[in-house]
Structures are given as C-alpha cells and as structure tokens.
Design a protein around this motif. Structure first.
Motif, mmCIF file in Angstrom:
data_model
loop_
_atom_site.group_PDB
_atom_site.id
_atom_site.type_symbol
_atom_site.label_atom_id
_atom_site.label_comp_id
_atom_site.label_asym_id
_atom_site.label_seq_id
_atom_site.Cartn_x
_atom_site.Cartn_y
_atom_site.Cartn_z
ATOM 1 N N ASN A 76 -62.777 -45.457 -4.635
ATOM 2 C CA ASN A 76 -63.993 -46.255 -4.431
ATOM 3 C C ASN A 76 -63.703 -47.724 -4.176
ATOM 4 O O ASN A 76 -63.361 -48.096 -3.064
ATOM 5 C CB ASN A 76 -64.956 -46.045 -5.598
ATOM 6 C CG ASN A 76 -65.466 -44.616 -5.657
ATOM 7 O OD1 ASN A 76 -65.518 -43.929 -4.638
ATOM 8 N ND2 ASN A 76 -65.813 -44.151 -6.839
ATOM 9 N N LEU A 118 -64.761 -42.050 -2.736
ATOM 10 C CA LEU A 118 -63.945 -42.395 -1.571
ATOM 11 C C LEU A 118 -62.521 -42.580 -2.085
ATOM 12 O O LEU A 118 -62.240 -43.506 -2.834
ATOM 13 C CB LEU A 118 -64.473 -43.661 -0.907
ATOM 14 C CG LEU A 118 -64.061 -43.914 0.552
ATOM 15 C CD1 LEU A 118 -64.883 -45.051 1.155
ATOM 16 C CD2 LEU A 118 -62.588 -44.209 0.703
ATOM 17 N N HIS A 144 -63.624 -38.848 1.873
ATOM 18 C CA HIS A 144 -64.575 -38.585 0.804
ATOM 19 C C HIS A 144 -64.263 -37.255 0.118
ATOM 20 O O HIS A 144 -63.843 -36.290 0.762
ATOM 21 C CB HIS A 144 -66.003 -38.554 1.336
ATOM 22 C CG HIS A 144 -66.555 -39.905 1.626
ATOM 23 N ND1 HIS A 144 -66.571 -40.450 2.887
ATOM 24 C CD2 HIS A 144 -67.113 -40.837 0.804
ATOM 25 C CE1 HIS A 144 -67.109 -41.658 2.838
ATOM 26 N NE2 HIS A 144 -67.459 -41.918 1.592
ATOM 27 N N GLU A 161 -69.876 -45.835 4.602
ATOM 28 C CA GLU A 161 -68.507 -45.643 4.127
ATOM 29 C C GLU A 161 -67.671 -44.871 5.140
ATOM 30 O O GLU A 161 -66.471 -45.121 5.294
ATOM 31 C CB GLU A 161 -68.528 -44.929 2.778
ATOM 32 C CG GLU A 161 -69.193 -45.755 1.700
ATOM 33 C CD GLU A 161 -69.306 -45.016 0.379
ATOM 34 O OE1 GLU A 161 -68.585 -44.018 0.180
ATOM 35 O OE2 GLU A 161 -70.126 -45.439 -0.454
ATOM 36 N N LEU A 201 -66.548 -47.360 7.526
ATOM 37 C CA LEU A 201 -65.462 -48.161 6.963
ATOM 38 C C LEU A 201 -64.113 -47.470 7.209
ATOM 39 O O LEU A 201 -63.153 -48.087 7.673
ATOM 40 C CB LEU A 201 -65.706 -48.347 5.467
ATOM 41 C CG LEU A 201 -64.853 -49.344 4.692
ATOM 42 C CD1 LEU A 201 -65.226 -50.772 5.078
ATOM 43 C CD2 LEU A 201 -65.058 -49.137 3.190
ATOM 44 N N ALA A 220 -65.615 -53.641 2.133
ATOM 45 C CA ALA A 220 -66.857 -53.698 2.911
ATOM 46 C C ALA A 220 -67.437 -55.097 3.039
ATOM 47 O O ALA A 220 -67.949 -55.454 4.105
ATOM 48 C CB ALA A 220 -67.890 -52.754 2.304
ATOM 49 N N CYS A 276 -67.303 -53.455 -4.014
ATOM 50 C CA CYS A 276 -67.687 -52.702 -2.814
ATOM 51 C C CYS A 276 -66.652 -51.627 -2.495
ATOM 52 O O CYS A 276 -65.522 -51.644 -2.987
ATOM 53 C CB CYS A 276 -67.855 -53.647 -1.627
ATOM 54 S SG CYS A 276 -66.313 -54.391 -1.043
ATOM 55 N N ARG A 277 -67.025 -50.685 -1.644
ATOM 56 C CA ARG A 277 -66.124 -49.613 -1.234
ATOM 57 C C ARG A 277 -65.045 -50.150 -0.290
ATOM 58 O O ARG A 277 -65.204 -51.190 0.360
ATOM 59 C CB ARG A 277 -66.909 -48.482 -0.566
ATOM 60 C CG ARG A 277 -67.849 -47.748 -1.530
ATOM 61 C CD ARG A 277 -67.075 -46.972 -2.594
ATOM 62 N NE ARG A 277 -67.925 -46.380 -3.600
ATOM 63 C CZ ARG A 277 -68.242 -45.080 -3.651
ATOM 64 N NH1 ARG A 277 -67.811 -44.245 -2.736
ATOM 65 N NH2 ARG A 277 -69.006 -44.625 -4.619
#
Length: 257
Positions: free
Chosen positions: A78, A96, A117, A126, A129, A213, A233-234
């Motif tokens: 994550n 993640l 994921h 995500e 990303l 992110a 953030c991810r």
C-alpha cells in the motif's frame, strides 16, 4: 564501480534474470487474500536455495538500513514503496503489493520488481499508478542504447511519470548491477538528456521507476528499512535488469514461457 561484463557473464546474467522473473511470477500467483508476508519470504527463500542461487538481501547492510535486511524479498504494501521488510501481516482484498527481488546465480546478479493488487478490488487510480511505472520503465529501456547517456534514460522515465501527474523522488533510483547488486552508475528517475555516463555494450543496469500518488517525500518505518509515502498515499514500483548490447537493450528479467 562500473563493470562491463563479458559475453559469458552476460549469458549467466540471462539465467539469473530468468530465475528472478520466475520467482516473482510464482509468488505473484500465490499472493492471495489471507497470505502472510512471512509466507512469501519463506517461499522465496526456498526457490532461491533450490536453484542454487544466493540472496542479495538477507545479509545486505548498507548505510541507510538498520543492520542486515534479514529477509529474502522486499514486500511493500500500500503506502510502502521501497525496501519493504516482510513482517507478520496478512494480505487483504485490494492491497497494492510491490515485490522487489535480487539474487546472484553463477556470480552475476539480476534485480526486478513488480506491483499488483491482491484479490479482486482494483481501484482505477491505483491501476493507473502501476501502469505509469510500467510505461516509464518501457520508456527508459527504449532510451538505453550504446553511446546514449544515463541522463537520456532518466529523462525518458521522468517524462512519463511527470506527464502522468506524479511527483518524482530522486533519493532512490536505478543502478548498475554485475557481480554485486548495487553499482554505479546511479540512474535517477528524472534528469537531463545528454548528461552522465555513456552507455557501452556489456553494461548491466537495473531501471526502476517508482512513484507515490501525491508526494515525493519518504518516511522510514521503525524497522529501519521500509520506506513509505509521507502522506500515506498508495505507491507503485516496476523494475527490470537490462543488458546494453550493440543494438540496444536486452531485458533479462522477463518471464520465460
């Protein structure tokens, strides 16, 4: 130190790269909801030992870490993005997960990372990303040609990441590999074209775009290793080891069919 490998060493690097890719893809296929990060580490250890390879991580103790890493794979979940140290954590739907692995086989190292994921929940932001790091990696590889400069790679990677709207951290990036895991040249994930070390056939590079992110600031976990986004953030991370050839770049860490 910058090493230029011989054709026989490049051949061994192909075998190392294939092993790294196989381990990562095997772990990815097993990394389901309910799996513990320590299980992933144990699977990785077993596959490394079964192949007669050597972990680049378990005894790794650089200046920025806190003692030896003590594990066989980096598991960043994550908001963790780099050097995620496996611990007693059970994966949940939508986590993640980034896996980063470096091993030595036949005296030559290969290094690779993937992000994906776990389970069925895949938020579009995500996924974007992850895809941005993969596109940036492809752009960096395309720029890696004989007589090109390290700055050309950095510029190509950074153009994709910045163009996608992500801040770019320059503290950690790609690097040379060879008989050891981390060598010069350092390859920042953003830079100026036409600058830096000139690429030559026989050079092995680990290119690794990674992003957070909404920030370029990292914070350390209490374990002294795991690096997380400062905002929570991810994050995502993609990496391949490539060999510079007379014609361009050969990706050594692609899975074999």
């Amino acid at each position: 130190m910058i090493e230029i490998l011989s054709p026989s060493e490049i051949a061994r690097a192909r075998e190392t790269g294939a092993l790294v890719a196989h381990i990562l893809q095997t772990v990815r296929s097993r990394a389901a909801v309910g799996v513990n990060l320590l299980e992933i580490d144990a699977w990785t250890k077993e596959m490394i030992f079964d192949a007669g390879a050597v972990s680049c991580y378990v005894d790794y103790a650089p200046s920025f870490g806190r003692g030896p890493f003590g594990h066989y794979i980096c598991t960043s979940v994550n908001d963790a993005v780099l050097h995620g140290r496996p611990y007693d954590y059970t994966l949940a739907d939508g986590d993640l997960l980034s896996l980063d692995l470096a091993v030595s086989l036949g005296g030559v190292v290969a290094d690779s990372a993937i992000s994906f994921h776990v389970g069925d929940r895949r938020p579009p932001a995500e996924v974007a990303l992850i895809e941005a790091t993969e596109r940036a990696l492809a752009a960096g590889i395309a720029a890696a040609k004989p007589d090109a400069r390290v700055g050309d790679i950095s510029f190509a990677i950074g153009a994709v990441l910045s163009g996608a709207g992500y801040p770019v951290n320059t503290e950690f990036g790609g690097h040379g590999v060879g008989t050891t895991m981390h060598q010069d040249p350092h390859i920042s994930n953003i830079g100026e074209p036409g600058r830096g070390y000139r690429l030559r056939p026989g050079l092995l590079l680990a290119l690794e775009p990674w992003v957070m992110a909404d920030t370029d600031e990292l914070v350390f976990d209490d374990d002294g290793w795991t690096l997380r986004s400062a905002t929570g953030c991810r994050t995502a991370h993609s990496e391949h080891t490539i060999a510079i050839t007379e014609d361009g770049a050969e990706i050594l860490t692609l899975p074999r069919n």
